[in-house]
Design a protein around this motif. Structure first.
Motif, PDB file in Angstrom:
ATOM      1  N   ALA A 203     -18.094  85.900  45.598  1.00  0.00           N
ATOM      2  CA  ALA A 203     -17.436  84.884  46.423  1.00  0.00           C
ATOM      3  C   ALA A 203     -16.178  84.411  45.695  1.00  0.00           C
ATOM      4  O   ALA A 203     -16.097  83.303  45.183  1.00  0.00           O
ATOM      5  N   THR A 204     -15.192  85.275  45.644  1.00  0.00           N
ATOM      6  CA  THR A 204     -13.970  85.022  44.890  1.00  0.00           C
ATOM      7  C   THR A 204     -13.060  84.037  45.624  1.00  0.00           C
ATOM      8  O   THR A 204     -13.047  83.976  46.842  1.00  0.00           O
ATOM      9  N   VAL A 205     -12.286  83.269  44.844  1.00  0.00           N
ATOM     10  CA  VAL A 205     -11.218  82.443  45.411  1.00  0.00           C
ATOM     11  C   VAL A 205      -9.944  82.658  44.597  1.00  0.00           C
ATOM     12  O   VAL A 205     -10.015  82.899  43.398  1.00  0.00           O
ATOM     13  N   PRO A 206      -8.774  82.590  45.243  1.00  0.00           N
ATOM     14  CA  PRO A 206      -8.616  82.469  46.686  1.00  0.00           C
ATOM     15  C   PRO A 206      -8.780  83.807  47.391  1.00  0.00           C
ATOM     16  O   PRO A 206      -8.621  84.864  46.791  1.00  0.00           O
ATOM     17  N   VAL A 207      -9.100  83.724  48.675  1.00  0.00           N
ATOM     18  CA  VAL A 207      -9.005  84.861  49.579  1.00  0.00           C
ATOM     19  C   VAL A 207      -8.089  84.428  50.717  1.00  0.00           C
ATOM     20  O   VAL A 207      -8.318  83.373  51.315  1.00  0.00           O
ATOM     21  N   ALA A 208      -7.056  85.200  50.974  1.00  0.00           N
ATOM     22  CA  ALA A 208      -6.129  84.906  52.072  1.00  0.00           C
ATOM     23  C   ALA A 208      -6.163  86.077  53.047  1.00  0.00           C
ATOM     24  O   ALA A 208      -5.839  87.206  52.666  1.00  0.00           O
ATOM     25  N   VAL A 209      -6.587  85.801  54.266  1.00  0.00           N
ATOM     26  CA  VAL A 209      -6.740  86.845  55.275  1.00  0.00           C
ATOM     27  C   VAL A 209      -5.670  86.646  56.347  1.00  0.00           C
ATOM     28  O   VAL A 209      -5.581  85.565  56.942  1.00  0.00           O
ATOM     29  N   PHE A 210      -4.883  87.678  56.575  1.00  0.00           N
ATOM     30  CA  PHE A 210      -3.788  87.623  57.544  1.00  0.00           C
ATOM     31  C   PHE A 210      -4.216  88.308  58.834  1.00  0.00           C
ATOM     32  O   PHE A 210      -4.725  89.432  58.819  1.00  0.00           O
TER      33      PHE A 210
END
Length: 232
Positions: free
Chosen positions: A147-154
């Motif tokens: 559960a990594t951060v950050p995750v940015a989904v476009f």
């Protein structure tokens, strides 16, 4: 992803207000400078406001994301899973906000953790309001999921996924760099190693390299979005 689920996230302004709130500060966090849990959390709201105020895309980056956003099937929405205790989030979030602003993209931010910090693995389904997103957009590395951060989904306007940015740009070999800083030096006690390593990491996070890696993340995202559009 649905419009209704996306709309439940926080705008960047909402997120800045939230992270300085008692609700957030009473949650468990982590301090990389001391390499230890922190409860109450450090209040990073002022730092992130200042960082956002100073964050600037290059002219080329701003022009590129504007062009991409105007193309059929181009980016229109950005979902970010974040935690303010994460130095990776503090590095990238202000620049992700600037990227969204420049392209006219709608940005929504979701917390990864509940009252306690998720230390390893993934949350149980239904264990907290954003567990579905954490599971859906988990990082996979060496055959394991995190559960990594950050995750940015476009996403496109219709929520077709275009690209997923995870944790840090590929040019930044984080584990190797931080591992070297935290490595014991000859003659150090464990306590001395921990203290020196923490100070050196804190210095690194205030150095120009922090913004170099933030810009590298933006460049990586823009390049990946361009590749997706021209090769679709």
């Amino acid at each position: 992803m649905t419009p209704e689920r996306f709309a439940k996230g926080m705008t960047f302004d909402d997120y800045l207000k939230f992270i300085g709130s008692p609700e957030n500060l009473r949650r468990e966090g982590f301090d990389i400078r001391r390499f230890s849990l922190a409860k109450p959390r450090v209040d990073w709201s002022g730092y992130l406001r200042e960082r956002h105020a100073k964050a600037r895309l290059s002219d080329e980056q701003a022009a590129a994301i504007k062009w991409l956003a105007t193309q059929p099937g181009g980016p229109a929405k950005v979902l970010v899973i974040a935690e303010d205790w994460s130095s990776d989030c503090r590095r990238d979030l202000p620049y992700l906000a600037r990227l969204a602003e420049a392209g006219g993209l709608e940005l929504r931010i979701f917390n990864r953790d509940t009252e306690t910090m998720l230390r390893q693995g993934l949350p149980e389904p239904g264990s907290h309001p954003n567990a579905d997103l954490v599971l859906e957009y988990a990082n996979e590395k060496n055959g394991q999921k995190f559960a990594t951060v950050p995750v940015a989904v476009f996403f496109t306007r219709d929520f077709a996924e275009l690209y997923r940015y995870v944790e840090y740009p590929t040019i930044y070999h984080k584990d190797r760099v931080l591992g070297a800083l935290r490595k014991a030096r000859p003659g150090e006690t464990d306590e001395q190693t921990k203290g020196r390593g923490g100070r050196e990491i804190a210095t690194l996070l205030e150095s120009p390299f922090f913004d170099v890696w933030a810009h590298a993340g933006v460049a990586e995202i823009i390049s990946a979005l361009h590749e997706r559009l021209v090769t679709a």
